[in-house]
Design a protein around this motif. Structure first.
Motif, PDB file in Angstrom:
ATOM      1  N   ARG A 103      48.276  80.236  54.699  1.00  0.00           N
ATOM      2  CA  ARG A 103      49.608  80.490  54.171  1.00  0.00           C
ATOM      3  C   ARG A 103      50.134  81.849  54.618  1.00  0.00           C
ATOM      4  O   ARG A 103      51.349  81.999  54.828  1.00  0.00           O
ATOM      5  CB  ARG A 103      49.573  80.427  52.638  1.00  0.00           C
ATOM      6  N   ALA A 104      49.265  82.851  54.744  1.00  0.00           N
ATOM      7  CA  ALA A 104      49.726  84.181  55.139  1.00  0.00           C
ATOM      8  C   ALA A 104      50.374  84.154  56.527  1.00  0.00           C
ATOM      9  O   ALA A 104      51.491  84.639  56.705  1.00  0.00           O
ATOM     10  CB  ALA A 104      48.566  85.174  55.081  1.00  0.00           C
ATOM     11  N   PRO A 105      49.723  83.593  57.565  1.00  0.00           N
ATOM     12  CA  PRO A 105      50.425  83.498  58.858  1.00  0.00           C
ATOM     13  C   PRO A 105      51.689  82.654  58.788  1.00  0.00           C
ATOM     14  O   PRO A 105      52.679  82.958  59.448  1.00  0.00           O
ATOM     15  CB  PRO A 105      49.371  82.861  59.774  1.00  0.00           C
ATOM     16  N   LEU A 106      51.664  81.601  57.957  1.00  0.00           N
ATOM     17  CA  LEU A 106      52.864  80.777  57.845  1.00  0.00           C
ATOM     18  C   LEU A 106      54.006  81.583  57.234  1.00  0.00           C
ATOM     19  O   LEU A 106      55.152  81.533  57.711  1.00  0.00           O
ATOM     20  CB  LEU A 106      52.565  79.553  56.990  1.00  0.00           C
ATOM     21  N   ALA A 107      53.691  82.339  56.175  1.00  0.00           N
ATOM     22  CA  ALA A 107      54.728  83.183  55.592  1.00  0.00           C
ATOM     23  C   ALA A 107      55.184  84.244  56.589  1.00  0.00           C
ATOM     24  O   ALA A 107      56.367  84.577  56.676  1.00  0.00           O
ATOM     25  CB  ALA A 107      54.201  83.839  54.316  1.00  0.00           C
ATOM     26  N   GLY A 108      54.215  84.798  57.362  1.00  0.00           N
ATOM     27  CA  GLY A 108      54.591  85.774  58.383  1.00  0.00           C
ATOM     28  C   GLY A 108      55.501  85.177  59.435  1.00  0.00           C
ATOM     29  O   GLY A 108      56.466  85.819  59.876  1.00  0.00           O
ATOM     30  N   LEU A 109      55.205  83.936  59.856  1.00  0.00           N
ATOM     31  CA  LEU A 109      56.062  83.283  60.845  1.00  0.00           C
ATOM     32  C   LEU A 109      57.465  83.031  60.283  1.00  0.00           C
ATOM     33  O   LEU A 109      58.470  83.237  60.970  1.00  0.00           O
ATOM     34  CB  LEU A 109      55.425  81.969  61.284  1.00  0.00           C
ATOM     35  N   GLN A 110      57.501  82.584  59.039  1.00  0.00           N
ATOM     36  CA  GLN A 110      58.814  82.358  58.444  1.00  0.00           C
ATOM     37  C   GLN A 110      59.599  83.660  58.311  1.00  0.00           C
ATOM     38  O   GLN A 110      60.811  83.696  58.570  1.00  0.00           O
ATOM     39  CB  GLN A 110      58.647  81.683  57.090  1.00  0.00           C
ATOM     40  N   GLU A 111      58.916  84.728  57.907  1.00  0.00           N
ATOM     41  CA  GLU A 111      59.577  86.026  57.818  1.00  0.00           C
ATOM     42  C   GLU A 111      60.009  86.506  59.193  1.00  0.00           C
ATOM     43  O   GLU A 111      61.090  87.079  59.360  1.00  0.00           O
ATOM     44  CB  GLU A 111      58.630  87.040  57.156  1.00  0.00           C
ATOM     45  N   ARG A 112      59.159  86.249  60.195  1.00  0.00           N
ATOM     46  CA  ARG A 112      59.516  86.650  61.550  1.00  0.00           C
ATOM     47  C   ARG A 112      60.734  85.884  62.056  1.00  0.00           C
ATOM     48  O   ARG A 112      61.567  86.438  62.784  1.00  0.00           O
ATOM     49  CB  ARG A 112      58.320  86.399  62.477  1.00  0.00           C
ATOM     50  N   ILE A 113      60.869  84.620  61.643  1.00  0.00           N
ATOM     51  CA  ILE A 113      62.050  83.848  62.034  1.00  0.00           C
ATOM     52  C   ILE A 113      63.308  84.493  61.463  1.00  0.00           C
ATOM     53  O   ILE A 113      64.327  84.651  62.147  1.00  0.00           O
ATOM     54  CB  ILE A 113      61.905  82.397  61.561  1.00  0.00           C
ATOM     55  N   ARG A 114      63.215  84.894  60.195  1.00  0.00           N
ATOM     56  CA  ARG A 114      64.374  85.563  59.602  1.00  0.00           C
ATOM     57  C   ARG A 114      64.654  86.891  60.288  1.00  0.00           C
ATOM     58  O   ARG A 114      65.819  87.236  60.546  1.00  0.00           O
ATOM     59  CB  ARG A 114      64.133  85.766  58.106  1.00  0.00           C
ATOM     60  N   GLN A 115      63.595  87.658  60.584  1.00  0.00           N
ATOM     61  CA  GLN A 115      63.799  88.927  61.283  1.00  0.00           C
ATOM     62  C   GLN A 115      64.425  88.714  62.648  1.00  0.00           C
ATOM     63  O   GLN A 115      65.334  89.455  63.056  1.00  0.00           O
ATOM     64  CB  GLN A 115      62.456  89.657  61.416  1.00  0.00           C
ATOM     65  N   LEU A 116      63.934  87.699  63.366  1.00  0.00           N
ATOM     66  CA  LEU A 116      64.501  87.432  64.690  1.00  0.00           C
ATOM     67  C   LEU A 116      65.967  87.010  64.587  1.00  0.00           C
ATOM     68  O   LEU A 116      66.785  87.362  65.455  1.00  0.00           O
ATOM     69  CB  LEU A 116      63.687  86.345  65.389  1.00  0.00           C
ATOM     70  N   GLN A 117      66.305  86.294  63.540  1.00  0.00           N
ATOM     71  CA  GLN A 117      67.701  85.906  63.367  1.00  0.00           C
ATOM     72  C   GLN A 117      68.573  87.141  63.133  1.00  0.00           C
ATOM     73  O   GLN A 117      69.659  87.270  63.710  1.00  0.00           O
ATOM     74  CB  GLN A 117      67.819  84.928  62.196  1.00  0.00           C
TER      75      GLN A 117
END
Length: 1667
Positions: A1481-1495
């Motif tokens: 879950r931690a990498p998944l949350a990191g990926l989701q957060e990274r998607i928002r950051q990239l946006q």
């Protein structure tokens, strides 16, 4: 249907698989009255009955009043099969697999379809009623072949799963089928019959047609199979034979040819199992456990194990060939896998005929397992699942994949093995108890259709009786007799109603506890019976004795009586009889009745034998021959009377007709001579007694076997009992014929609870139900019956048949091992009864949990209850009479000495003989101890709660191996050390190559050291005034402060410069950010991609993986050990708690001893430690001795409390249970983590196995790479580059020195030196100089030759006469006149120095050239090595990719909960998760957060790009505007409006002027070309004139004029070009070109042109615009 006139046949067909009770089809005579009472209800023939008849039947049966010659049939709904609890495990091949969850096997006359998962049963009856011989499943699993038994049996092919008959094959054999088999394609079916014909038949079963038929053999045939690889070949085997068959085409048609296998020198053996090999060979088993390889009808070789050991310790039952492996199962309970290729090519190398080999894999299930057959499951990719048949009563599930994930053997179902010897039902509940010779006693709940509990003993059970309710009101007492003469009283109770004591596990529903065990007999116990009052227990045995016991809490022996033969059965008289008597049936025809002894009368006999017990004897005398004789006499009398009537009628007809009878008619009417009557016959030996029951005092019914079968005999004891029982004979006083029982006698009786149904078990496996009238002693109401063939018709004798306590169920147990439960209720009532779900288990007695377990009798040779009771006085008298002193026993001292010597000699010889064997066993013991005991670090210790069912166990830990510690010390080593070293060398060489230049620059940029002047001390003699001295001291102090400040500033600067990073230095934060971005950003490939490159830090080898495996094992071991320590601490606290409780209980007992009885309270019992809580090594610490090590202060919370109350003791126990529950919860969590670690361990182990496969190739490639790295030695190349740089620097220094010498020479000349040219010539003159060679070593330098220096003149022709004022030539070796000699000498010296430098420079250049060549060769070599290195790295990379692909193919177990799965399709989790990515879950949350950051970053970058674009547009626009203004100024000289300019129309005057300009320009160009031709000529003339006038000043002036004119021409041309360009930019809108205007005077231009000078020159005074 209509059979014939006056008869009606009732056909009892099967309509569904659920209705299993079936009656026999009987022929019923029809009368007019019966036709009226016959109705058809729901397709069945039903007789209408009166109310009285219904009361007699008590069930909706088809009842027919008996008439003379009539037969009777019950309705088919009398009983419904409820469940089958047995399994005929001794039958060959009695297990087949229909689908992945359904097993099918034969149970008597039924086929049982058993669901493995739900354990539900479905039933399929035998159509013939004669039983089922064999079954086989079609290869497609869509059909099932059932080969039956009986007269002319059929083979019925059923469809599956509908179970509807599909085909019927008739006429294959006469009595029974023993085996059937389909061929591989499923087109043909082979069947083989049993005795007497043993017929082998090949069927085209789809057409119901016989293809071939032949007699297989003259003895029993066990098996027939088709060859799977060779169509048309079959094999049969059986008793002492094996036969090979082949279907061949002859000129007469298709024939079946058989080849009998010849054993040769091998002993004859029965062959149970075999397998056909693809090449035609056959491998079979043998009785002694070896394999026989057959080829061409002969034994090619006998296969055994190494050292001559058998392949199996018993007969080999079955073979299975699968994917190059041969699997065998044997009666030793082992499954072994052999190499097929080795067996197929096996051959004997000597005359022994044996071939030795070892199995590849082996699985031994257990000691008490006897495998006889197995079927293979088609499910499972990674597991080879088989279901074996265990002849000792079981069906197993085995995994034969033999991998690290192989499942353990699992016993799916457990049954009795062999005949059921005893069966009885509970008098208060729906419970049934059974026992058999397999040493087990089982309790069944036939309402819930499950087995409650099973206990095993050392000997097999022979009889069983459930105690009546007057003996055990709860209905939980059983008496079981065993084959060693022991009788055990077992208590059954519901375990969950108990209060837990000492950590007992109460999770089971029921428990059987031994109440008492005694051994009254020396032979198997054959019968056990409780009397009607519940005061006596009688046990009988085949040792011809009957033992009586008193019934109480402790059964005490009364005594025994002897009977004339082995006891078959016993029965106490019913309560309606006045006397309490025991009826004893002996197998040899004797019946004995004894009266119950009076318990109040004490006997003074010294033995247990009861001699004065009243008894009566009856010895059966056969009357069957007399019955048959009387029947024959009656038949003859009837026939005689009939003939007499016919004669009288003929005489009457003849008399009426008026004619006389002829002589022939009179002779025919004479009485014929009657044959003799059958003689009276008495069987010898007498027929055996089967069963009996009381009717009235002294009378009983008997069922006989043998010759006297077919009748029930009503017998009575004679009043005259003085005769010896062995000499007397008694006849029954009446008899009752039993229909169809001549060869099928009744062998067991039982009445329902209301005595309205008589249940009979037949020898042929049938059961019969007779409705009877209570009180009908003569069985006159025993007329009609309901019969069902349920057990096997050949060996399924029904030992016991019982009715449940509420008359709702009928239970049968047979000799075929089957146990059936039938329901007597209609379907609607049956559903209501089954709604109870389970039977009621008796509750335990009060205090049973604290009672000490009864002592069992385990020794089969234990002494039975003695028949002689010696008294103490008798014992002392015997001792006084028979006691002898030691020396009285010694006859001669020499005998004893000789015997002792002989014994000592024998002992020494025996020790010598057994020395090797003893040493072998000692070594084996030591190895076993090292393997299993010494390696054990901690054993399993279970700590049990005191008041609950919770318990916790330690982990069984093995010490870590030595290899683990070695690997742990070594640790993971870098596999790429040389590569890193090579890369470090490369980087070092690059730094070194750039180092010299940097050093030079650094040297030039270094600040010069500042030299501080020492402080000047004033002279001692100077004396200043005070004010001046003060001023001077202040100035000195200021200077000192200034110097200190300067020094401080210098130090700070030095520190700052020292901390200044180099030009190549980077910010560590930037380096970290760049590294993180390189690792986590970019276009990364998945590990499953084809072009994925394994990073350096992710590469792994077998050694590193092994270290990871060891690290995981170490972590698991440490966590388990930590938990074990906590559990052992909890165990120690329990020991202390129990010791403290015992101490407190003793104190409470002491206090209660002083109290009155009415004031005493119940003292709680002290729990005891279970054996599993105290391992063997800690047995010394017993609870009784635990007080010595217990804490004197008591448990936590009770320290210092002297006396505690029972509630406080209970609170301490609760505290302990709470601690145990908490620790148990932690251990469960640890178990989850350990299981996860085990799964990871499996994954790591699979990866290790995979990496081991690549290890050899990887090592070779790594060695190759390391060798390439070692070849690439950069030291030589670096040294060469350093030498090149040094040479270049030396050459540069020499060139600087040469320039310095030249500058010195020019400076020495000075200005206006008239000998400058001469001295320069002298300085630059090249002369030959003497060359000297230097020799290395100790040799001295020598000159090569004495050459004279010859000077050569090297004057240049260009320098002759230049600047020389002398008219004569000068000698450069002699100083000329008027020249300064010192200057000449200096010039010579400088020349020498110059020449020396030139020689040095030439040598250095040669050395430089040699070094450059060497550098080039080294560079080429380095390039080759680098290419090889890249190739090696490429190969290693390919290997890593292949390794990664193999690693990607491994399956990794990831346990997931449902809430962890976020992959849904249409709102639901899909059935397959093949395309799922599993991550934390931690990498998944990191990926989701990274998607928002990239946006956010994307939007920000878009905004920045928009702003930058605006700024760039503004700057570009401003630059374009500026450029436009510049072009306007250049073109127009001012800023103009371009739009207005574009709107201007054409100007004709302007165009005409432009056209004129173009015409003139063309004319001017032609003029220029003419002048270009004339100019060279004019120049030549000018040159000649200039040469002539070179001595004058006019020539110089003319040259200057020419040069000036050339410059002006050039300037004019540039101006013309600019003007022409300007015209191109100001073209008006397009206008048609104007026609050229011809010149009026063409000579004007030429004339005018002559006035201009050549090349743009102009006359002075004319303006430039004219030009």
């Amino acid at each position: 249907r209509r059979e014939k006139e006056g008869f009606f046949r009732v056909l009892l067909g099967r309509t569904s698989t659920e209705n299993e009770g079936r009656g026999k089809a009987e022929v019923i005579p029809m009368t007019a009255g019966r036709k009226k009472r016959l109705k058809v209800v729901r397709g069945q023939a039903v007789w209408s009955t009166t109310l009285r008849e219904k009361k007699r039947a008590f069930l909706p049966v088809l009842w027919i009043t008996r008439e003379e010659g009539a037969k009777f049939v019950f309705s088919i709904s009398l009983t419904v099969l409820s469940h089958s609890f047995g399994y005929d495990c001794g039958r060959r091949a009695n297990l087949q697999l229909l689908d992945e969850n359904t097993l099918v096997y034969i149970a008597g006359n039924l086929l049982i379809l058993l669901d493995v998962m739900s354990k539900e049963q479905r039933y399929l009856r035998s159509c013939s009623g004669g039983g089922i011989g064999a079954i086989m499943v079609h290869p497609s699993k869509k059909h099932l072949a059932v080969a039956e038994k009986g007269m002319a049996p059929n083979i019925i092919i059923y469809e599956y799963p509908s179970l509807q008959p599909y085909r019927i094959l008739r006429g294959g054999t006469t009595r029974a089928y023993s085996s059937v088999d389909f061929n591989r394609e499923g087109i043909l079916l082979a069947s083989v019959g049993s005795a007497p014909d043993y017929m082998l038949t090949i069927w085209a079963w789809m057409e119901e047609r016989v293809v071939l038929r032949c007699k297989a053999f003259s003895q029993d045939v066990y098996q027939v199979t088709f060859s799977p690889d060779n169509p048309g070949q079959l094999t049969t085997s059986g008793a002492g034979h094996i036969k090979f068959w082949k279907m061949t085409s002859t000129f007469t048609g298709l024939k079946l040819q058989g080849l009998l296998g010849r054993f040769g020198k091998t002993a004859l053996t029965d062959i149970e199992g075999y397998v056909e090999l693809p090449d035609g060979k056959v491998v079979s088993g043998s009785e002694w456990g070896n394999m026989l390889l057959w080829e061409g009808g002969l034994i090619k070789v006998e296969i055994c194990r190494k050292g001559g050991r058998q392949c199996h310790s018993g007969a080999i039952q079955q073979f299975s060939l699968d994917e190059g492996e041969l699997v065998t199962i044997g009666t030793d309970g082992a499954v072994r896998v052999w190499d097929f290729e080795t067996i197929d090519t096996a051959d004997c190398m000597d005359d022994t005929g044996f071939f030795e080999m070892e199995p590849m894999n082996e699985l031994v299930i257990g000691r008490n397992v006897c495998l006889s057959y197995m079927v293979k499951s088609s499910v499972g990719v990674f597991h080879m699942l088989v279901f074996p048949q265990d002849s000792h009563g079981g069906i197993w599930k085995l995994d034969l994949s033999f991998s690290n994930i192989t499942q353990d053997p699992e016993c799916l179902f457990s049954f009795h093995a062999g005949a059921i010897q005893g069966m009885d039902v509970c008098s208060t509940s729906h419970l049934m108890a059974t026992t058999a010779l397999d040493c087990s006693v089982r309790i069944y709940d036939f309402l819930a259709k499950k087995e409650l509990i099973m206990n095993r003993y050392r000997q097999g059970g022979t009889t069983l009786t459930w105690a009546p309710s007057m003996v055990a009101p709860s209905g939980g007492l059983l008496a079981v007799g065993f084959e060693d003469g022991v009788v055990r009283l077992l208590e059954l109770y519901y375990r969950r109603n108990l209060q837990p004591v000492g950590g007992q596990n109460l999770s089971a529903d029921a428990q059987m506890r031994l109440k008492q065990a005694f051994k009254p007999h020396n032979a198997p116990v054959s019968a056990i019976a409780f009397d009607r009052n519940g005061e006596l227990l009688a046990t009988a045995s085949t040792d011809c004795t009957v033992f009586l016991f008193t019934v109480s809490d402790r059964y005490e022996p009364i005594g025994f009586i002897r009977v004339p033969g082995p006891v078959k059965n016993m029965e106490w008289s019913p309560p309606s009889h006045e006397a309490n008597t025991l009826l004893i049936l002996c197998q040899n025809g004797h019946v004995v009745e004894i009266k119950a002894p009076d318990l109040e009368i004490q006997t003074s006999s010294s033995t247990y034998e009861l001699c004065g017990v009243p008894s009566r004897h009856f010895r059966f005398l056969s009357i069957k021959s007399r019955i048959k004789r009387d029947a024959e006499v009656a038949r003859r009398a009837v026939e005689k009377e009939k003939k007499k009537k016919e004669r009288e009628e003929r005489l009457k007809r003849a008399k009426d007709q008026g004619r006389e009878l002829t002589q022939e008619e009179l002779e025919e009417e004479e009485e014929e001579e009657e044959p003799e009557l059958p003689p009276l016959y008495t069987p010898d030996p007498p027929s055996p007694l089967l069963c009996s029951f009381y009717t009235q005092p002294g009378a009983f019914w008997l069922s006989m076997g043998g010759y006297d079968a077919g009748y029930l005999y009503h017998c009575q004891f004679s009043e005259q009992q003085e005769t010896d029982p062995q000499q007397r004979w008694d006849e029954p006083f009446t008899f009752l014929p039993v229909q169809d029982s001549e060869d099928d006698p009744i062998c067991s009786f039982s009445f329902s609870s209301n005595r309205r149904l008589l249940l009979c078990g037949m020898t042929s496996g049938h059961i019969r139900v007779y409705p009877v009238t209570p009180g009908d002693l003569h069985l006159t109401s025993m007329q009609s019956f309901w019969a069902l063939s349920i057990h096997d018709n050949q060996y399924g004798l029904v030992h016991r048949v019982r009715c449940s306590h509420d008359s709702q169920f009928v239970l049968t147990a047979g000799q075929d091992g089957n146990i059936f439960a039938f329901s007597l209720l209609p379907p609607e009532d049956l559903l209501a009864a089954l709604a109870q779900r389970r039977a009621k288990v008796p509750s335990p007695r009060r205090g049973i949990e604290t009672e000490k377990a009864a002592q069992d009798i385990e020794d089969p040779n234990a002494y039975r209850c003695v028949s002689y009771l010696p008294t103490d006085a008798h014992i002392s008298e015997m001792r006084s009479k028979c006691f002898l002193i030691t020396f009285e026993l010694e006859l001669d001292k020499r005998f004893r000495e000789e015997t002792e010597q002989q014994i000592a000699q024998n002992i020494r010889e025996a020790r010598k003989e057994l020395a090797w064997e003893g040493e072998r066993y000692r070594i084996g013991l030591r190895k076993l101890e090292e393997r299993f005991r010494d390696s054990l670090e901690s054993d399993t210790v279970t700590v049990v709660a005191l008041q609950s069912q919770h318990k916790i166990s330690t982990y069984r830990l093995l010490a870590l191996a030595c290899k683990f510690h070695q690997l742990k010390q070594v640790g993971p080593k870098g596999a790429k050390v040389l590569r890193k070293r090579w890369r470090s060398k490369t980087s070092t060489s690059k730094e070194t190559s750039s180092a010299p230049g940097e050093s030079l620059r650094d040297d030039s940029s270094l600040p010069q050291d500042v030299v501080l002047q020492p402080r000047v001390q004033p002279p001692e003699g100077s004396r200043l005034a005070g004010r001046q001295a003060e001023k001077l001291s202040k100035a000195a102090e200021k200077a000192e402060q200034a110097r200190a400040k300067i020094q401080k500033r210098k130090d700070e600067w030095a520190e700052l410069l020292a901390s200044k990073p180099s030009e190549n230095c980077e910010d560590p934060q930037d380096v970290l950010a760049i590294q993180q971005a390189m690792e986590n950003m970019g276009d990364f490939k998945l590990k499953t991609a084809e072009d994925f490159t394994v990073p350096e830090h992710l590469r792994i080898d077998a050694k590193t993986k092994r270290v990871q495996l060891m690290a995981l094992e170490d972590q698991i071991h440490r966590r388990k050990m930590k938990m074990n320590v906590r559990i052992m601490a909890l165990r120690d606290s329990k020991v202390r708690l129990l010791s403290w409780l015992a101490e407190q209980v003793q104190k409470l007992q002491a206090v209660q001893a002083s109290l009155a009885p009415e004031l005493r309270a119940t003292i709680p019992g002290v729990p005891t430690l279970l054996p599993e809580e105290m391992p063997r090594e800690e047995n010394a610490l017993h609870p009784g001795h635990a007080s010595a090590s217990a804490d004197p202060e008591g448990p936590e919370g009770f320290e210092g409390v002297g006396m505690v109350t029972p509630p406080q003791m209970e609170q301490a126990v609760k505290y302990f249970d709470a601690d145990l529950k908490l620790l148990r919860h932690e251990k469960l969590e640890l178990d989850v983590h350990i299981k996860m670690a085990d799964l990871q361990h499996i994954t790591l182990f699979e990866e290790l196995l995979l990496l081991k496969e690549f290890e050899k190739r990887e090592n070779s490639l790594q060695e190759r790479l390391n060798s390439r790295m070692e070849e690439d030695d950069l030291s030589k190349l670096e040294e060469c580059e350093l030498q090149l740089e040094m040479k270049r620097r030396d050459i540069a220094k020499l060139q600087e020195q040469e320039k310095a010498i030249t500058a010195t020479f020019l400076a020495s000349l000075g200005e206006s030196n008239k000998f400058a040219d001469f001295l320069t010539k002298v300085f630059k003159k090249k002369i030959k100089r003497v060359k000297k060679k230097e020799k290395t070593g100790d040799e001295e330098e020598q000159e090569d030759s004495d050459e004279e220096s010859e000077e050569e003149s090297d004057w240049d022709e260009d320098e002759d006469g230049e600047g020389s004022e002398c008219s004569y030539p000068l000698d450069d070796s002699v100083c000329p006149p008027n020249c300064d000699p010192d200057l000449f000498e200096v010039t010579l010296q400088l020349r020498e120095r110059r020449l020396d430098l030139e020689e040095l420079l030439a040598d250095e250049r040669k050395s430089l050239e040699a070094l450059r060549k060497e550098h080039d060769s080294l560079a080429k070599k380095e390039k080759i090595v680098l290419n090889n290195l890249e190739a090696a790295e490429g190969d290693l990379e390919l290997l890593n990719r292949e390794k990664q692909r193999k690693l990607n193919a491994l399956d990794v177990v990831v346990p997931l909960r449902l809430h962890q799965i976020e992959y849904v399709s249409n709102g639901a989790v899909p059935g397959k998760l093949d395309q799922v990515l599993v991550l934390n879950r931690a990498p998944l949350a990191g990926l989701q957060e990274r998607i928002r950051q990239l946006q956010v970053e994307k939007n920000h970058q878009k905004e920045r790009y928009r702003q930058a674009r605006k700024c760039e547009c503004r700057q570009t626009l401003s630059l374009l505007l500026l450029r436009c203004e510049q072009l306007m100024m250049m073109k127009f000289g001012k800023l103009v409006d371009l739009e207005a300019l574009q709107t201007l129309s054409g100007n004709r005057n302007l165009e005409e002027m432009r056209h004129g300009a173009r015409v003139r320009e063309a004319a001017f160009n032609q003029e220029i070309k003419r002048w270009e031709v004339k100019v060279p000529v004019s120049l030549c003339v000018s040159v000649c004139v200039c040469v002539c006038l070179c001595a004058t000043d006019d020539g110089d002036r003319l040259q200057k004029v020419v040069q000036t004119q050339a410059l002006e021409i050039k300037a004019l041309r540039e101006e013309i070009d600019i003007l022409s360009l300007k015209g191109a930019h100001v073209m008006p809108p397009a206008q048609p070109p104007l026609l050229p205007v011809p010149s009026a005077n063409p000579h004007v231009n030429s004339r005018t042109a002559h006035h201009f000078p050549v090349h743009g020159g102009h006359r002075s005074g004319l303006p430039r615009s004219h030009t």
